[in-house]
Every structure is written in structure tokens, then in C-alpha cells.
Design an enzyme around this catalytic site. Structure first.
Site, mmCIF file in Angstrom:
data_model
loop_
_atom_site.group_PDB
_atom_site.id
_atom_site.type_symbol
_atom_site.label_atom_id
_atom_site.label_comp_id
_atom_site.label_asym_id
_atom_site.label_seq_id
_atom_site.Cartn_x
_atom_site.Cartn_y
_atom_site.Cartn_z
ATOM 1 N N ILE A 11 -6.745 -24.168 -5.639
ATOM 2 C CA ILE A 11 -7.125 -23.733 -7.016
ATOM 3 C C ILE A 11 -5.661 -24.662 -7.788
ATOM 4 O O ILE A 11 -5.768 -24.809 -8.721
ATOM 5 C CB ILE A 11 -6.679 -22.670 -7.442
ATOM 6 N N GLY A 32 -0.737 -16.093 -0.961
ATOM 7 C CA GLY A 32 -1.836 -16.414 -1.774
ATOM 8 C C GLY A 32 -1.881 -17.462 -2.082
ATOM 9 O O GLY A 32 -1.142 -18.352 -2.406
ATOM 10 N N VAL A 33 -2.718 -17.265 -3.328
ATOM 11 C CA VAL A 33 -3.431 -17.477 -5.133
ATOM 12 C C VAL A 33 -1.799 -17.879 -5.502
ATOM 13 O O VAL A 33 -0.884 -18.776 -5.957
ATOM 14 C CB VAL A 33 -4.162 -17.361 -5.300
ATOM 15 N N ASP A 34 -1.059 -17.019 -5.472
ATOM 16 C CA ASP A 34 0.196 -16.565 -6.138
ATOM 17 C C ASP A 34 1.413 -16.897 -5.701
ATOM 18 O O ASP A 34 1.776 -17.856 -6.384
ATOM 19 C CB ASP A 34 0.163 -15.012 -6.099
ATOM 20 N N SER A 122 -9.350 -10.707 -5.291
ATOM 21 C CA SER A 122 -9.458 -9.534 -4.421
ATOM 22 C C SER A 122 -10.092 -10.038 -3.278
ATOM 23 O O SER A 122 -9.743 -8.770 -2.278
ATOM 24 C CB SER A 122 -10.301 -8.461 -5.052
ATOM 25 N N THR A 123 -10.261 -11.179 -3.033
ATOM 26 C CA THR A 123 -10.601 -11.304 -0.817
ATOM 27 C C THR A 123 -10.191 -11.305 -0.466
ATOM 28 O O THR A 123 -10.034 -11.923 1.116
ATOM 29 C CB THR A 123 -12.336 -12.216 -1.404
ATOM 30 N N GLY A 124 -8.705 -11.571 -0.881
ATOM 31 C CA GLY A 124 -8.199 -11.982 0.544
ATOM 32 C C GLY A 124 -7.154 -11.051 0.280
ATOM 33 O O GLY A 124 -7.255 -9.723 1.629
ATOM 34 N N TYR A 126 -6.154 -8.572 -1.008
ATOM 35 C CA TYR A 126 -7.069 -6.816 -1.315
ATOM 36 C C TYR A 126 -7.974 -6.529 -0.804
ATOM 37 O O TYR A 126 -8.871 -5.292 -0.906
ATOM 38 C CB TYR A 126 -6.441 -7.292 -2.840
#
Ligand code: APR
Length: 169
Positions: A11, A32-34, A122-124, A126
Site C-alpha cells: 500500500i 504491518g501497514v502502520d 483487521s486481517t493481520g 487483529y
């Protein structure tokens, strides 16, 4: 008319008006993304997150809510931070996950963003099951009235991409 597109990739490589971050309520970064967004976007993003924590969001950004900051060095104008729910096998938190997509699109509309990239929220960390999360994501986007012209789901691997492709048909 909002077009939904699927991309397999990172992303932080996307050239869009707004990139959505899978944040936590602290808004102070994570993995992750964050982690990728703060790493590639640079310190300006965290500086604005800290300012939000010192003002509007003293207690943190609530789950299901969304707020925008600069995109820093990313090829975007804004990052829209949203906090997904942690998956629970006993409690149905689907409405909170749908809210992340709906609220992020509302923030995008307030900004005038026309292209928005979403990760599979939420799929990682979380732990939300990918197929169910994809269904919730696509349904929520399709049900939200927005001026956003392209919603791009950016899936990190083939399994995620296949799950979203199965839902978008
Ligand atoms: N680009 C696109 N997708 C990515 C990227 C990336 N660079 N990195 C990870 N992903 C995928 C993961 O594979 C997963 O499918 O994004 C999805 C969401 O995973 P997470 O980033 O772990 O987000 P989430 O499950 O919502 O958990 C949020 O994790 O990083 C912390 O601070 C964050 O506490 C928060 C929690």
C-alpha cells in the site's frame, strides 16, 4: 459511481489521493501497514498524529473511527488512519469493521479525495479471517454513498487478493 479495484502489492507504493492506515487507537505507530506507512511516510505523519492525540483525540482514536493526516513522503496527499476491531469468535464486531470503511470514505469526501487505497483492515495482527473481512469490506464500500471515484483494495499476498476477488466477482 465508485469503481472498486484490486491490486496485489504494498500500500505504501500506491499513487492515490489518500492511503488508509490500519492503525491502533494510540495513533503512535505499530507493525504491518502502520509500520510501513510511518517508515516510508516519514516523521511528519507521526508529528500530526501526536498533535491529534494532544487535541481532538486525547483518549486515542476509537475503534471504527477515522482521521486524516499528511501523507508525508508517500505518493499521496493524505493518510486516513482508522482503527479496526480485533477479531472475536464470541462477539460480532462486524459493524465496527464496516464502520472503518464507511468513516474513512466520509473523511475522504471531507478532504475531496477522489482515489483511496485500503488495506485489508483487521486481517493481520487483529486476526480477522480474510474471507469474512473481505465480504464486510466490499459490502461496506458498496453501501456507502461517496464522491470517491476509485476505491483500491491493496492486498499484500495472493491469498488476500483471491479472497477479495471472490467477493467482488
Ligand atoms: N501493504 C498492504 N498490506 C499490508 C502491508 C503493506 N505494506 N503490510 C501488511 N499488510 C496486510 C497484512 O498482511 C494484513 O492482511 O494488511 C492487513 C492488515 O494487517 P495489519 O497491518 O497487521 O493490520 P491489522 O490487522 O488491522 O492490525 C492493526 O497492527 O500494526 C499494528 O499498529 C497496528 O495495532 C495495530 C494493528
Amino acid at each position: 459511481m465508485t469503481t472498486l479495484t484490486l491490486v496485489q502489492g504494498d500500500i505504501t507504493d500506491q499513487s492515490v489521493d489518500a492511503i488508509v492506515n490500519a492503525a491502533n487507537s494510540s495513533l503512535l505507530g505499530g507493525s504491518g501497514v502502520d509500520g510501513a506507512i510511518h517508515r516510508r511516510g516519514g516523521p511528519a505523519i507521526l508529528a500530526e498524529c501526536r498533535a491529534l492525540r494532544a487535541s481532538r483525540y486525547g483518549g486515542g482514536l476509537p475503534t471504527g473511527q477515522a482521521v486524516a493526516t499528511t501523507a508525508g513522503d508517500l505518493d499521496a496527499r493524505w493518510v486516513i488512519h482508522t482503527v479496526g476491531p480485533v477479531y472475536s469468535p464470541t462477539e460480532d464486531r462486524s459493524a465496527l469493521l464496516a464502520s472503518c470503511y464507511r468513516r474513512s470514505l466520509q473523511v475522504a469526501d471531507e478532504l475531496g479525495a477522489r482515489t483511496v487505497a485500503f488495506p485489508a483492515l483487521s486481517t493481520g495482527v487483529y486476526r480477522w479471517p480474510m474471507e469474512d473481512a473481505a465480504r464486510i469490506a466490499v459490502t461496506a464500500v458498496r453501501e456507502t454513498r461517496t464522491s470517491v471515484e476509485e476505491v483500491r483494495f491493496v492486498l499484500f499476498d495472493a491469498r488476500a487478493h483471491a479472497a477479495f476477488a471472490a467477493v467482488t466477482g
